[in-house]
Design a protein around this motif. Structure first.
Motif, PDB file in Angstrom:
ATOM      1  N   ASP A  71     -21.370 -37.990 -83.207  1.00  0.00           N
ATOM      2  CA  ASP A  71     -21.021 -37.534 -84.555  1.00  0.00           C
ATOM      3  C   ASP A  71     -22.187 -37.595 -85.539  1.00  0.00           C
ATOM      4  OD1 ASP A  71     -18.463 -37.082 -83.696  1.00  0.00           O
ATOM      5  OD2 ASP A  71     -17.688 -39.013 -84.378  1.00  0.00           O
ATOM      6  N   ILE A  72     -23.356 -37.996 -85.074  1.00  0.00           N
ATOM      7  CA  ILE A  72     -24.518 -38.106 -85.966  1.00  0.00           C
ATOM      8  C   ILE A  72     -25.053 -36.720 -86.320  1.00  0.00           C
ATOM      9  CG2 ILE A  72     -26.901 -38.926 -86.156  1.00  0.00           C
ATOM     10  CD1 ILE A  72     -26.167 -41.262 -84.380  1.00  0.00           C
ATOM     11  N   VAL A  73     -25.259 -36.486 -87.606  1.00  0.00           N
ATOM     12  CA  VAL A  73     -25.893 -35.251 -88.075  1.00  0.00           C
ATOM     13  C   VAL A  73     -27.375 -35.548 -88.255  1.00  0.00           C
ATOM     14  CG1 VAL A  73     -25.949 -33.496 -89.876  1.00  0.00           C
ATOM     15  CG2 VAL A  73     -23.774 -34.559 -89.254  1.00  0.00           C
ATOM     16  N   ALA A  74     -28.222 -34.905 -87.465  1.00  0.00           N
ATOM     17  CA  ALA A  74     -29.657 -35.164 -87.488  1.00  0.00           C
ATOM     18  C   ALA A  74     -30.415 -33.858 -87.321  1.00  0.00           C
ATOM     19  CB  ALA A  74     -30.042 -36.154 -86.385  1.00  0.00           C
ATOM     20  N   VAL A  75     -31.729 -33.890 -87.573  1.00  0.00           N
ATOM     21  CA  VAL A  75     -32.567 -32.694 -87.456  1.00  0.00           C
ATOM     22  C   VAL A  75     -33.814 -33.009 -86.642  1.00  0.00           C
ATOM     23  CG1 VAL A  75     -31.776 -31.633 -89.599  1.00  0.00           C
ATOM     24  CG2 VAL A  75     -33.696 -33.236 -89.654  1.00  0.00           C
ATOM     25  N   ALA A  76     -34.326 -31.994 -85.957  1.00  0.00           N
ATOM     26  CA  ALA A  76     -35.570 -32.138 -85.200  1.00  0.00           C
ATOM     27  C   ALA A  76     -36.758 -32.078 -86.151  1.00  0.00           C
ATOM     28  CB  ALA A  76     -35.675 -31.043 -84.151  1.00  0.00           C
ATOM     29  N   VAL A  77     -37.866 -32.668 -85.739  1.00  0.00           N
ATOM     30  CA  VAL A  77     -39.034 -32.733 -86.603  1.00  0.00           C
ATOM     31  C   VAL A  77     -39.639 -31.358 -86.862  1.00  0.00           C
ATOM     32  CG1 VAL A  77     -40.694 -33.062 -84.716  1.00  0.00           C
ATOM     33  CG2 VAL A  77     -41.172 -34.056 -86.992  1.00  0.00           C
ATOM     34  N   ASP A  78     -39.365 -30.379 -85.994  1.00  0.00           N
ATOM     35  CA  ASP A  78     -39.894 -29.027 -86.191  1.00  0.00           C
ATOM     36  C   ASP A  78     -38.869 -28.082 -86.823  1.00  0.00           C
ATOM     37  OD1 ASP A  78     -38.168 -28.977 -84.059  1.00  0.00           O
ATOM     38  OD2 ASP A  78     -39.524 -27.905 -82.687  1.00  0.00           O
ATOM     39  N   THR A  79     -37.840 -28.623 -87.452  1.00  0.00           N
ATOM     40  CA  THR A  79     -36.817 -27.798 -88.103  1.00  0.00           C
ATOM     41  C   THR A  79     -37.436 -27.002 -89.252  1.00  0.00           C
ATOM     42  OG1 THR A  79     -35.083 -29.393 -87.568  1.00  0.00           O
ATOM     43  CG2 THR A  79     -34.613 -27.819 -89.324  1.00  0.00           C
TER      44      THR A  79
END
Length: 296
Positions: A78-86
């Protein structure tokens, strides 16, 4: 002299009675389960009754001592996260749709976290509508706390305060990410649910998004919602009036377990319940679709 002698004798007699009788634990011993003056704490736990109505989770400062991180954390799924190259446009979209102000940043997978990005840092440096389309997210990353699942909530709260870091990733024994929690998650175990401007207005238990579709708090009165949609949801699901009082309780009864975010269940009479927000202990928000009302 006679009075003094009698008083001393009586005092000695009372002391002897107290030492030979059973001592009752003091307030601290009863609260924290420890010893008081060498006395073993009383432990008279009631026998569990399978037919007893579930009680809501207790709140208070004691939760910081008796609860651990794994009982409160948001599960990895359920974690909302983003990649470093987003790219910038995608990052803006995630901030807007999630309503979160802090997002974990990872490299490759969530098991290789780099830290988190703060909405304020991003907005001050790049804005939302500027001409810049390329961003170096790595330069905006702030450090995260990494904690084990067994850490008591009180210890984590102290660490968050001393380090001024209000987000922590829970790491399992193999070094992978197991969950996430924020300082708000800790405080909610003491004072109850904390709602902000992104939540449904406090005066409203639900809002109608469109005909036959409602956004509702899990604590919405079931009786009031039944009046709104014109259906008896308890009778049709063969649920006694004393079993559930809220929409969240109804969904719990229909599923038989505490659902996770994104889980859906269909009522025997047609309404569909989608869990929008939940933690490992309770449901928070729901989307309810009533096909019969949408067709009118």
């Amino acid at each position: 002299m006679g009075d003094t002698t009698d008083g001393s004798s009586n005092a000695a007699h009372r002391a002897q009675d107290n030492s030979s009788g059973s001592k009752q634990p003091g307030l601290i011993a009863r609260l924290f389960g420890g010893r008081a003056n060498g006395v073993e704490p009383v432990s008279a736990l009631p026998t569990p009754n399978p037919d007893q109505k579930p009680q809501p989770p207790m709140l208070g400062m004691l939760n910081l001592r008796r609860m651990s991180v794994e009982e409160v954390m948001v599960p990895k799924a359920d974690i909302v996260a983003v990649a470093v190259d987003t790219p910038k446009a995608e990052l803006v979209k995630v901030f807007r749709e999630s309503g979160l102000t802090r997002l974990p940043v990872f490299d490759g997978t969530l098991d290789t976290p780099l830290g988190f990005v703060n909405l304020k840092d991003f907005a001050l440096k790049h804005g939302f509508n500027g001409k810049t389309t390329k961003i170096d997210l790595k330069k905006l990353v702030r450090p995260l706390l990494f904690v084990p699942p067994s850490m008591p909530l009180g210890i984590l709260l102290q660490k968050m305060q001393s380090d001024r870091i209000h987000m922590a990733l829970v790491i399992d024994e193999y070094g992978g990410t197991d969950g996430l929690l924020t300082i708000e998650d800790l405080l909610e175990q003491v004072v109850g649910e904390i709602e902000d401007e992104h939540d449904i207005e406090e005066a409203k238990s639900w809002i109608q998004e469109e005909p036959g579709c409602y956004l509702a708090k899990a604590k919405t009165s079931l009786d009031e919602f039944e009046v709104e949609i014109g259906m008896d949801l308890k009778a049709d699901a063969e649920i006694d009036d004393e079993d559930v009082d809220t929409l969240g309780g109804l969904v719990f009864k229909l599923l038989g377990h505490v659902p996770v975010r994104g889980e859906m269940v269909t009522h025997p009479k047609g309404p569909e319940f989608e869990v929008l927000e939940a933690d490992p202990r309770r449901i928070k928000r729901l989307r309810v679709r009533v096909p019969a009302l949408a067709e009118k």
